[in-house]
Design an enzyme around this catalytic site. Structure first.
Site, PDB file in Angstrom:
ATOM      1  CG  ASP A   1      -0.537   0.379   2.468  1.00 52.53           C
ATOM      2  OD1 ASP A   1       0.669   0.617   2.617  1.00 52.53           O
ATOM      3  OD2 ASP A   1      -1.349   0.444   3.407  1.00 52.53           O
ATOM      4  CB  ILE A   2       0.116   4.609  -1.283  1.00 51.39           C
ATOM      5  CG1 ILE A   2      -0.088   3.983  -2.665  1.00 51.39           C
ATOM      6  CG2 ILE A   2       0.805   5.958  -1.401  1.00 51.39           C
ATOM      7  CD1 ILE A   2      -1.037   4.756  -3.553  1.00 51.39           C
TER       8      ILE A   2
ATOM      9  CD  GLU B   1      -4.482   3.452   1.623  1.00 45.35           C
ATOM     10  OE1 GLU B   1      -4.049   3.662   2.761  1.00 45.35           O
ATOM     11  OE2 GLU B   1      -5.692   3.471   1.349  1.00 45.35           O
TER      12      GLU B   1
END
Length: 338
Positions: free
Chosen positions: A210-211, A253
């Site tokens: 994920d970001i 995300e």
């Protein structure tokens, strides 16, 4: 009159059988099954026009079909296929040898002497063609062209219906924002690989990612900018994946990647390639935001993993370990438990 009535009945029955199927694979098999009842041949192919190529998507009679399916001809090009598409008419080649057409350059096992190409026309637009080959010269006649055209109209309709069905199926499996598989579709693929693992010990791995600090992007730059970041991130991920790898949007995300025939070490190597590629971009394409990502890796062959849910759980634990220990890094689940 009796022969023509029999021909009409045969073609109508063939068309009904072809139209009764909807998915592409079954439709292709039905077309080839019925084609054998309509036109005699030693080998045949179904070709679809895709921009500047005619791609063979089905065939019958080939010793090694895997060498034929997927082959493509340049369009327009110096080949009889181009002429069939351009003229929208069937073409017969009585003797490939005297016409100096060396089809063995395309398929080494090709032994045809006579060739018949039939356009596939849907609503006045050529979408592809069918070809038929016989191993003796001067075989195909005007009657074969006529019958082939009548049969081809059913084929074109069936292929177009199958194409629309495949498009709808793909839409139902795809995350509309990013183009990655949606969560439901990803798990369907993952469960298939789980069955292969249990039956054949065909190992596979997953990467969870994920970001980092994605909420800050949405809060500071807005959700539209966040959407651009997600779209561009997926493009970079795909550049590092194989055709057989499956990327899914897990939620928000967070993304998950399934890597067939891969160990945890393989997954880690790919994860690091993706991480470095993303970090290297000061800005992802037209995005205003610079990002980093964190990743966790695990593979099905680990002793503590029983199914796909537990596999993803292990990769998720590795991901969160990466986030808790500085972010912008990849972690292997096996390192956490050692």
């Amino acid at each position: 009159a009796e022969l023509k009535a029999l021909e009409a009945t045969t073609i109508e029955e063939a068309g009904a059988i072809i139209s009764s199927t909807i998915d592409l694979k079954t439709t292709l098999e039905a077309i080839l099954d019925q084609a054998e009842k309509v036109i005699p041949f030693n080998t045949s192919s179904i070709q679809i026009l895709n921009k500047d190529r005619l791609v063979i998507i089905g065939g019958r009679g080939w010793k090694n079909p895997e060498k034929v399916i997927g082959f493509s001809f340049l369009y327009p090009g110096a080949n009889p296929n181009t002429k069939v598409i351009r003229l929208k008419k069937p073409i017969i080649i009585d003797d490939i040898i005297t016409e100096n057409l060396n089809f063995t350059l395309v398929v080494k096992e090709y032994k045809g002497r006579s060739w018949l190409g039939i356009p596939l026309i849907f609503r006045e637009k050529v979408i592809g063609m069918m070809t038929f080959d016989k191993n003796e010269k001067d075989f195909f006649t005007a009657e074969h062209k006529r019958i082939g055209l009548a049969f081809a109209s059913h084929v074109a309709n069936a292929l177009e219906n199958a194409r629309l069905y495949e498009e709808l199926k793909e839409m139902a499996m795809t995350d509309p924002l990013t183009g990655a598989k949606n969560r439901r579709a990803f798990f369907e693929f993952a469960e298939q690989h789980e069955k292969l693992f249990k039956r054949y010990k065909s190992d596979f791995a997953v990467i969870m990612l994920d970001i980092d600090f994605f909420k800050r992007i949405n809060d500071k730059l807005g959700h539209q900018e966040g959407d651009i970041v997600l779209q561009n991130l997926v493009k970079y991920i795909y550049q590092e994946l194989r055709d057989t790898d499956i990327l899914g949007r897990y939620g928000g995300e967070e993304f998950v990647i399934l890597l067939p025939r891969s160990s945890e070490a393989d997954a880690y190597e790919i994860a690091e390639r993706i991480r470095k590629k993303v970090k290297k971009q000061s800005r992802l394409n037209n995005s205003k935001a610079s990002i980093t990502i964190s990743l966790g890796c695990a593979n099905m062959g680990s002793s503590n993993i029983k199914n796909i849910d537990s596999l993803i759980s292990m990769a998720d634990k590795a991901l969160y370990y990466a986030k808790e220990h500085g972010r912008d890094q990849s972690q292997r689940f096996s390192n956490l438990s050692s």
